[in-house]
Design a protein around this motif. Structure first.
Motif, PDB file in Angstrom:
ATOM      1  N   HIS A 102       0.821  -1.217   0.000  1.00 30.08           N
ATOM      2  CA  HIS A 102       0.000   0.000   0.000  1.00 30.08           C
ATOM      3  C   HIS A 102       0.848   1.257   0.000  1.00 30.08           C
ATOM      4  CE1 HIS A 102       0.666   1.050   4.248  1.00 30.08           C
ATOM      5  NE2 HIS A 102       0.924  -0.232   4.346  1.00 30.08           N
ATOM      6  N   ARG A 105       1.780   3.438  -3.189  1.00 33.43           N
ATOM      7  CA  ARG A 105       0.913   4.502  -3.669  1.00 33.43           C
ATOM      8  C   ARG A 105       1.315   5.845  -3.104  1.00 33.43           C
ATOM      9  NH1 ARG A 105      -4.258   1.648  -1.703  1.00 33.43           N
ATOM     10  NH2 ARG A 105      -2.966  -0.198  -1.676  1.00 33.43           N
ATOM     11  N   SER A 114       4.248   9.080  -7.150  1.00 31.78           N
ATOM     12  CA  SER A 114       4.293   7.958  -6.223  1.00 31.78           C
ATOM     13  C   SER A 114       5.449   7.074  -6.669  1.00 31.78           C
ATOM     14  CB  SER A 114       2.977   7.187  -6.236  1.00 31.78           C
ATOM     15  OG  SER A 114       2.750   6.642  -7.504  1.00 31.78           O
ATOM     16  N   GLU A 116       5.380   4.180  -7.628  1.00 31.74           N
ATOM     17  CA  GLU A 116       5.072   3.396  -8.824  1.00 31.74           C
ATOM     18  C   GLU A 116       5.014   4.269 -10.077  1.00 31.74           C
ATOM     19  OE1 GLU A 116       0.359   3.164  -7.714  1.00 31.74           O
ATOM     20  OE2 GLU A 116       1.617   1.386  -7.753  1.00 31.74           O
ATOM     21  N   VAL A 155      -3.695  -2.636 -13.949  1.00 28.32           N
ATOM     22  CA  VAL A 155      -3.162  -1.395 -14.481  1.00 28.32           C
ATOM     23  C   VAL A 155      -3.357  -0.317 -13.423  1.00 28.32           C
ATOM     24  CG1 VAL A 155      -5.340  -0.835 -15.631  1.00 28.32           C
ATOM     25  CG2 VAL A 155      -3.237   0.148 -16.500  1.00 28.32           C
ATOM     26  N   THR A 156      -2.399   0.606 -13.338  1.00 27.21           N
ATOM     27  CA  THR A 156      -2.472   1.596 -12.265  1.00 27.21           C
ATOM     28  C   THR A 156      -3.610   2.590 -12.490  1.00 27.21           C
ATOM     29  OG1 THR A 156      -0.079   1.402 -12.114  1.00 27.21           O
ATOM     30  CG2 THR A 156      -1.093   3.196 -10.897  1.00 27.21           C
TER      31      THR A 156
END
Lengths: 242, 408
Positions: A102, A105, A114, A116, A155-156
């Motif tokens: 988590h 993110r 972020s 990612e 997918v983000t």
């Protein structure tokens, strides 16, 4: 009437072909095998502006390494991404800690990126179905405006709207949407350079649309693409080296 | 009996000295009692908070969901909770069952963002197990799709009031961002810090949609009628629902917290013990003085034919009387302080502020008096004083009557 219909279908086919083509050409520019860079991050939060510098290496979509050099407070902070795992090394702790799912993110070093966002290096073509929304301009440059809808579950961002420079095939502006259709972030590419035959963004701005008065600017220098990066860079031993 | 009488009169030859020694013991013992009351109270509040808001008596997860504290995976969920709920309801000790979706989410007020734990709750059945609906202190419970409940502390931190608009940002089970807007419909005050400070609650269907779970839930929560038979209910239900699921009791889920509690107890007990040791040194001192100044007296007694045994008895009784007196005083003080703490509660926020102590209670602790402990503490006080008075007394018995009589 029949002729017109056929023409429309033909045009439609041409357009749909070119939409995929556009995406492919964008991916060819920005999805690199490897990259090495120096970066400056300018973080603006509620009127306060901070600057952070770091250098980094990226390989494919699974491996990335970053090391902060300034300000003094962050000097020596290192980040390693390997597959789904992200490790962070703080000089004060002298030991790498794993960032749990988590936390990926969460913002990287107080920026609007972020972890990612920074590490993502996947082909848009593999993740999204594209739909052409016509021609638009960004800073007086004509762009293809495309709506990208996720075609895979993992997918983000479920939806992106991108403005792609007609001549250079680079996304000058990207809107990132949540699944609910809510606009979350906006990425503006201010400058790009031709590096080894690719148009690669070197100055971009990330605006968090859910928070007022915050944006992060990222400026890349000394970018080298598709070079060979030694394997040891992406090891925990390298992350924790003294 | 005569010796007891003698000892009693000896003790009150020096009223002030006796009082000072006894009060030293009483301070140590009352500290022990008070700390015990506080710890009991904290444990009781923590247990109640966990049961009434967080887990119920038992929680059912899909096998492999519960790996470690603070991780809430959405890849191992209970896909079809309805059949399990029906099975669980058939158990005679089950008083209530409800389903919940728990996930990590960020709450955004347009300017700031805070990480929170979000819950999707079944508004029809949640009250069978939990007291969320009863803890709404302002506004109303969940009703509409865009309703959200937040804790009073979170509301204060983020500047929310009834009707405020907020955005909940999370990732669905596939890792895709999702964000929904909500309106604060009610504020809750539970005394459980997680729910007052770090949690948001929405309707189950909304959470399921936000996370793309279909009808899946992360947990099924169970309240039992008789918590003394929790272990057998856990065994029965585990057998009932099959190997694809796991059943945990609230104690198992919070083992770490009660481990902390054990350490706190131990450390508080050690502090009280140190106080008591200091008090014991006082007793040794008093008894030593008593022996030293009464050496000629001891000589006289011995010359009159008193046996060593009787002299030991006398001094031990003196020590015992002081000890009993001090212990009684300590217990009375301890109980009085405990009663105040049990009735009024003690507000620690003045000392620590609103900090997180890793324990699911607020900083106002209501004590819980345990009378068995008080009895034990009393006996402990008496035994300790008797034991420490043995050493000075041994000196007295070693004296030769002639030497003792000559002693100035």
């Amino acid at each position: 009437m029949k002729k017109v219909t056929i023409l429309l279908i033909l045009v439609g086919m041409l357009v749909s072909q070119s939409v995929e083509d556009i995406l492919k050409r964008v991916d060819n520019n920005t999805v690199v095998t490897t990259a090495q860079y120096k970066a400056t991050m300018i973080i603006s939060l509620a009127g306060k502006v901070r600057e952070k510098t770091f250098f980094g290496y990226t390989e494919g979509k699974d491996r990335a390494y970053m090391e902060f050099t300034a300000p003094a407070r962050d000097h020596g902070t290192r980040i390693l991404k390997r597959g789904d795992e992200i490790w962070i090394y703080l000089p004060s702790v002298e030991k790498a800690t794993k960032i749990a799912g988590h936390m990926l993110r969460q913002s990287m070093m107080g920026s609007d990126f972020s972890y990612e966002d920074v590490a993502e290096n996947r082909k848009l073509e593999e993740l999204y179905d594209a739909e052409n929304l016509g021609i638009d301009t960004i800073d007086n440059r004509p762009c293809y405006k495309l709506r990208l809808t996720a075609k895979v579950a993992e997918v983000t961002y479920a939806l992106r709207v991108v403005w792609i420079d007609i001549d250079e095939y680079i996304a000058l502006k990207t809107e990132l949407y949540a699944k609910s259709g809510k606009l979350m972030k906006e990425v503006m590419v201010g400058e790009f350079q031709n590096i080894g035959g690719r148009n690669y963004p070197t100055r971009m701005e990330m605006i968090n649309k859910l928070r007022q008065n915050t944006y992060t600017e990222l400026i890349l220098d000394d970018v080298r693409l598709d070079i060979t990066i030694p394997d040891r860079i992406f090891t925990k031993a390298h992350l924790e080296r003294q | 009996m005569k010796i007891l009488h003698l000892a009693w009169r000896n003790v009150f030859r020096h009223t002030r000295r006796t009082l000072i020694t006894a009060s030293a013991i009483s301070v140590g013992l009352s500290a022990m009692i008070l700390s015990n009351t506080m710890m009991n109270g904290a444990d009781k509040m923590a247990s109640e908070n966990i049961i009434q808001y967080e887990t119920g008596h038992m929680q059912i997860f899909a096998k492999g969901y519960y790996r470690e504290e603070g991780i809430f995976p959405l890849d191992t969920i209970i896909e079809e909770p309805e059949t399990i709920i029906q099975h669980v309801r058939t158990h005679r000790n089950v008083a209530g069952v409800t389903e919940r979706v728990k996930f990590q989410a960020r709450v955004n007020n347009g300017v700031d963002e805070l990480p929170t734990l979000a819950y999707g709750i079944d508004i029809e059945n949640d009250s069978e197990v939990f007291r969320i609906a009863q803890s709404v202190v302002d506004g109303a419970f969940l009703k509409e799709r865009e309703d959200i409940l937040i804790g009073t502390d979170l509301a204060r931190d983020m500047g929310f009031a009834i009707g405020s608009y907020l955005t909940v940002i999370t990732k669905d089970r596939y890792g895709t961002y999702n964000a929904n807007d909500f309106f604060v419909s009610g504020l809750i005050n539970t005394t459980h810090p997680l729910f007052d400070r770090n949690a948001v609650l929405m309707k189950l269907e909304v959470a399921q949609q936000l996370l793309d779970l279909d009808h899946g839930v992360t947990e099924i929560c169970v309240r039992v009628r008789n918590s003394a038979q929790l272990a057998s209910a856990q065994r029965d239900i585990t057998a009932l629902i099959g190997a694809k699921y796991e059943v945990y009791t609230w104690r198992e889920l919070n083992a770490a917290i009660f481990e902390i509690s054990g350490f706190k107890r131990l450390s508080q007990f050690m502090i009280a013990l140190v106080v008591l040791i200091i008090a014991a040194v006082g007793i040794v001192n008093t008894m030593l003085m008593a022996v030293m100044e009464r050496i000629p007296e001891i000589g006289t007694l011995k010359a009159m034919g008193f046996r060593n045994n009787s002299i030991v008895q006398m001094f031990v009784l003196e020590g015992g009387i002081i000890g009993a007196f001090g212990s009684l005083l300590g217990c009375i003080f301890g109980v009085l302080m405990s009663l105040y703490v049990a009735i009024q509660g003690l507000d620690f926020s003045q000392f620590f502020g609103d900090m997180d102590v890793g324990y699911p209670i607020k900083m106002i602790i209501k004590g819980e008096i345990d009378f068995l402990t008080i009895l034990l503490v009393f006996l402990f006080g008496v035994v300790v004083t008797i034991l420490v008075s043995l050493w000075p007394v041994r000196m007295a018995t070693r004296l030769e009557p002639v030497d003792a009589l000559r002693h100035v």
